[in-house]
Design a protein around this motif. Structure first.
Motif, PDB file in Angstrom:
ATOM      1  N   VAL A 176     -11.641  11.392  -3.605  1.00  0.00           N
ATOM      2  CA  VAL A 176     -12.175  10.995  -4.904  1.00  0.00           C
ATOM      3  C   VAL A 176     -13.450  11.789  -5.180  1.00  0.00           C
ATOM      4  O   VAL A 176     -14.413  11.717  -4.421  1.00  0.00           O
TER       5      VAL A 176
ATOM      6  N   PRO B  99      -9.220   1.695 -10.747  1.00  0.00           N
ATOM      7  CA  PRO B  99      -8.347   0.674 -10.135  1.00  0.00           C
ATOM      8  C   PRO B  99      -7.600  -0.176 -11.152  1.00  0.00           C
ATOM      9  O   PRO B  99      -6.446  -0.542 -10.926  1.00  0.00           O
TER      10      PRO B  99
ATOM     11  N   ILE C  73      -9.063  11.756  -8.837  1.00  0.00           N
ATOM     12  CA  ILE C  73      -8.452  11.492  -7.532  1.00  0.00           C
ATOM     13  C   ILE C  73      -7.469  12.613  -7.218  1.00  0.00           C
ATOM     14  O   ILE C  73      -6.622  12.964  -8.044  1.00  0.00           O
TER      15      ILE C  73
ATOM     16  N   LEU D  28      -6.747   1.895  -2.163  1.00  0.00           N
ATOM     17  CA  LEU D  28      -7.562   3.093  -2.367  1.00  0.00           C
ATOM     18  C   LEU D  28      -8.578   3.256  -1.242  1.00  0.00           C
ATOM     19  O   LEU D  28      -8.870   4.383  -0.807  1.00  0.00           O
ATOM     20  N   TYR D  29      -9.125   2.138  -0.770  1.00  0.00           N
ATOM     21  CA  TYR D  29     -10.071   2.198   0.349  1.00  0.00           C
ATOM     22  C   TYR D  29      -9.395   2.787   1.589  1.00  0.00           C
ATOM     23  O   TYR D  29      -9.940   3.680   2.240  1.00  0.00           O
TER      24      TYR D  29
ATOM     25  N   TYR E 111       0.832  -1.208   0.000  1.00  0.00           N
ATOM     26  CA  TYR E 111       0.000   0.000   0.000  1.00  0.00           C
ATOM     27  C   TYR E 111       0.870   1.263   0.000  1.00  0.00           C
ATOM     28  O   TYR E 111       0.569   2.235  -0.709  1.00  0.00           O
TER      29      TYR E 111
ATOM     30  N   LYS F 174      -8.575   6.570   1.194  1.00  0.00           N
ATOM     31  CA  LYS F 174      -9.744   7.435   1.419  1.00  0.00           C
ATOM     32  C   LYS F 174     -10.108   7.474   2.899  1.00  0.00           C
ATOM     33  O   LYS F 174     -10.435   8.543   3.442  1.00  0.00           O
TER      34      LYS F 174
ATOM     35  N   GLU G  48      -7.435  -1.882  -5.042  1.00  0.00           N
ATOM     36  CA  GLU G  48      -8.751  -1.499  -4.501  1.00  0.00           C
ATOM     37  C   GLU G  48      -8.699  -1.364  -2.989  1.00  0.00           C
ATOM     38  O   GLU G  48      -9.278  -0.441  -2.408  1.00  0.00           O
TER      39      GLU G  48
END
Length: 302
Positions: free
Chosen positions: A93, A64, A99, A82-83, A36, A86, A79
């Motif tokens: 987003v 993604p 983004i 990105l979760y 990540y 955020k 994915e």
């Protein structure tokens, strides 16, 4: 021949990977946490050219699948990343799919390839052990600097950039102190909308930012005394967006009536409201309710 092509670079502090965000991010999902952080840095680099916005050719938002291809990670990992980004307020987003990297402005720098070569040349000189070679190279650098106006412009730009970074860092620290007041108070019941709060905070005048910090401290002190619980308190974004902090430059009083606490809240909360419904009014309301039920017909008990 002068090479004036511009490129962008990132300036990271030596404790970048020791920040709370990076430590928490890399602790996610076992070994995947390091993936990540790798994806985040690659997105940082991808967004530099567009001042923090992730767009393909400045027109098409990244999804993604595209990010997975460009970062060389699986779609599932992207994915999840990105979760978390955020959730932690590292990205925002928009409805259009664009983004934005929240804090990228603190890291962006800009230089020229020619100036970079001059810096490398100086570094090479410093590493020379021979005094004779050292003196000769110093002389060459001085002559080269005098004949290179791009270097003077580069020095001015870097000085301005350093001042801007220092200024933005001060604002960022002030915001973190502001957000911490709300986050610590509600940490067990709800999260704070970091990205939205920071967007509004940066739009405030410098003196308003200081007032927001004072108001936040006073608000939490007052609210905690009302015993309403952290869940129903205003969040860090609403407190700024509605300019509520102006009502809390002093801590409102909280007076006890019997065993019940009654807060002397700000004017916007209508603290003087009094229920003046009489027994006669209640009887009329009950009569209206019964008429409405009769029109609906008999109701079956479940």
């Amino acid at each position: 021949m002068s090479d004036n092509q511009k490129y962008y670079y990132m300036r990271l502090k030596e404790d970048f990977f020791d920040s709370d965000d990076m430590i928490l991010l890399e602790s996610k999902d076992g070994d995947d946490g390091y993936k990540y952080s790798n994806i985040l840095l690659k997105l940082y680099c991808r967004s530099l050219k567009y001042s923090g916005r992730l767009m393909y050719n400045d027109r098409i938002p990244f999804d993604p699948n595209m990010i997975a291809i460009l970062t060389r990670h699986s779609v599932a990992i992207v994915e999840k990343a990105l979760y978390y980004f955020k959730e932690m307020g590292l990205i925002e987003v928009l409805e259009t799919g664009a983004i934005y990297i929240s804090d990228i402005q603190l890291y962006i720098g800009k230089s020229s390839t020619e100036a970079d070569r001059i810096k490398a040349y100086r570094k090479q000189i410093e590493q020379e052990k021979s005094t004779k070679v050292q003196q000769l190279n110093d002389k060459n650098v001085q002559m080269y600097n005098k004949s290179t106006p791009e270097l003077e412009l580069e020095t001015e730009l870097e000085t301005e950039l350093e001042k801007e970074i220092e200024k933005e860092t001060d604002v960022s620290v002030l915001f973190e102190n502001y957000l911490k007041i709300f986050s610590e108070y509600t940490k067990d019941v709800k999260t704070q909308p970091r990205a939205k709060a920071k967007q509004v905070f940066l739009q405030l005048a410098p003196e308003q930012r200081q007032l927001a910090l004072i108001g936040a401290k006073n608000y939490i002190v007052w609210y905690d005394k009302t015993d309403q619980g952290p869940y129903y308190s205003k969040n860090a974004f609403a407190f700024l967006d509605d300019m509520v902090f102006m009502d809390y430059q002093e801590v409102p009083e909280v007076a006890k009536v019997g065993d019940k606490k009654v807060s002397k809240a700000p004017e916007w909360s209508n603290p003087t409201y009094e229920n003046k419904t009489t027994e006669e009014d209640l009887a009329k309301l009950e009569e209206i309710r019964q008429e409405a039920l009769n029109k609906l017909g008999p109701q079956e008990n479940e």
